[in-house]
Design an enzyme around this catalytic site. Structure first.
Site, PDB file in Angstrom:
ATOM      1  CE  LYS A 162     -30.248   9.309   6.332  1.00  0.00           C
ATOM      2  NZ  LYS A 162     -31.168   8.425   5.316  1.00  0.00           N
TER       3      LYS A 162
HETATM    4  C1  5RP Z   1     -34.471  10.622   3.089  1.00  0.00           C
HETATM    5  C2  5RP Z   1     -34.037   9.744   3.567  1.00  0.00           C
HETATM    6  C3  5RP Z   1     -32.764   8.593   2.677  1.00  0.00           C
HETATM    7  O1  5RP Z   1     -32.379   7.419   2.552  1.00  0.00           O
HETATM    8  C4  5RP Z   1     -31.863   9.407   2.715  1.00  0.00           C
HETATM    9  O2  5RP Z   1     -31.464  11.036   1.979  1.00  0.00           O
HETATM   10  C5  5RP Z   1     -30.199   8.855   2.489  1.00  0.00           C
HETATM   11  O3  5RP Z   1     -29.851   8.503   1.146  1.00  0.00           O
HETATM   12  P1  5RP Z   1     -28.841   9.452   0.682  1.00  0.00           P
HETATM   13  O4  5RP Z   1     -27.613   9.261   0.700  1.00  0.00           O
HETATM   14  O5  5RP Z   1     -29.151   9.176  -1.375  1.00  0.00           O
HETATM   15  O6  5RP Z   1     -29.109  11.386   0.533  1.00  0.00           O
HETATM   16  O7  5RP Z   1     -33.709   8.998   4.469  1.00  0.00           O
HETATM   17  O8  5RP Z   1     -35.143  11.441   3.876  1.00  0.00           O
END
Ligand code: 5RP
Length: 300
Positions: A174
């Site tokens: 991610k």
């Molecule tokens: C933080 C994360 C969050 O889940 C990620 O940032 C996703 O959320 P957003 O769309 O609010 O950025 O993994 O490390």
């Protein structure tokens, strides 16, 4: 790849279209009561049925998610720092594999902080977590976190971070969307999912989702741009139209606007739906008395 591992990945990345719509609600693990996520159950409940999987911590899972709802859980297992602490990158693994299994996690999520003071610690932790999780057929999603730095999110940096995560064995990575995102996707041998980042106007967030997928991401793991929207359900449904419905930005935004005008579904209705997924008494499929095949009394 082992059956269990494949099956769990298929709960996150749907094999029908190779796409994923994750809802991220793990922010409290370092941000505390983030705006509009102060009462996690309130934010999560109406959105649950619209996402493929839910990313959260064990604390929020146990306290704020109905265990009878079948949404697959991507469990955040790293933490240890806070937004007011000395260094956000100083994370460790905070959840045992046993507890993750007890919570029926379909994947484990942790952050790596490439280029930070604690990069080695977080990358080594990723390698160890993958080794441990693979023993049980559980995939690992690595988040390429950027800490408080926001200037680093270019394709060069993100390609480096994503590739390092994949080299350590992460099954899904991610990361953040950036200019020339195709380059990040091209050099990462495992599926990439993008985070939404800070709240931006709805149309811009839909554009971000669209561009990410067009550039090769398999989906999104969005948080703030969904539950910080004034209309979280219309927003997640519009994102879904992009991820699973191949909608373009205009169509998705039109859908969002249309849904905003509709009467919101009350929480009681959501509760009703949860009630309805209880196994019903299925009188008609109860084995019937089959008198004719009972062994007969043998009078001899
Ligand atoms: C933080 C994360 C969050 O889940 C990620 O940032 C996703 O959320 P957003 O769309 O609010 O950025 O993994 O490390």
């Amino acid at each position: 790849m082992d059956w269990g591992l494949q099956n769990r990945i298929a709960q996150i990345i749907k094999p029908t279209d190779n796409r994923a719509l994750m809802l991220a609600v793990d922010h409290g693990y370092f941000l505390g009561p983030t705006e509009k996520l102060e009462v996690p159950r309130k934010a999560i409940s109406p959105l649950l049925k619209h996402c493929d999987s839910l990313m959260l911590t064990r604390g929020v899972q146990r306290t704020s998610v109905n265990p009878k709802f079948p949404t697959p859980i991507v469990l955040r297992v790293s933490g240890g720092s806070s937004i007011i602490g000395a260094d956000l990158s100083n994370e460790e693994i905070t959840v045992s594999i046993k507890d993750a299994i007890r919570l029926n996690a379909c994947a484990l999520a942790m952050s790596i902080f490439v280029g930070s003071k604690y990069e080695k610690q977080t990358i080594v932790n990723l390698g160890k977590l993958v080794s441990e999780a693979e023993e049980f057929g559980i995939p690992v999603l690595a988040v390429t976190a950027v800490g408080k730095e926001i200037g680093q999110k270019d394709a060069r940096y993100l390609s480096l971070a994503c590739r390092i995560a994949a080299e350590q064995g992460a099954h899904i990575v991610k990361t953040y969307y950036c200019k020339n995102f195709e380059k990040v996707v091209e050099s990462c041998p495992v599926p990439i999912i993008i985070a939404g980042g800070k709240k931006i106007p709805e149309r811009d967030a839909l554009e971000l989702a669209y561009n990410s997928i067009k550039s090769g991401a398999v989906g999104v793991d969005m948080g703030r741009n969904i539950w910080q929207s004034d209309n979280p359900v219309p927003m997640i449904r519009a994102v879904r139209a992009i991820v699973h419905g191949n909608s373009n930005v205009n169509d998705a935004f039109t859908l969002y606007q249309k849904l905003c005008k509709e009467k919101p579904v009350k929480n009681s209705l959501v509760k009703q739906k949860i009630k309805n997924i209880q196994p019903k008494k299925q009188n008609n499929i109860q084995p019937k008395k089959q008198n004719n095949i009972q062994p007969k009394k043998q009078n001899r």
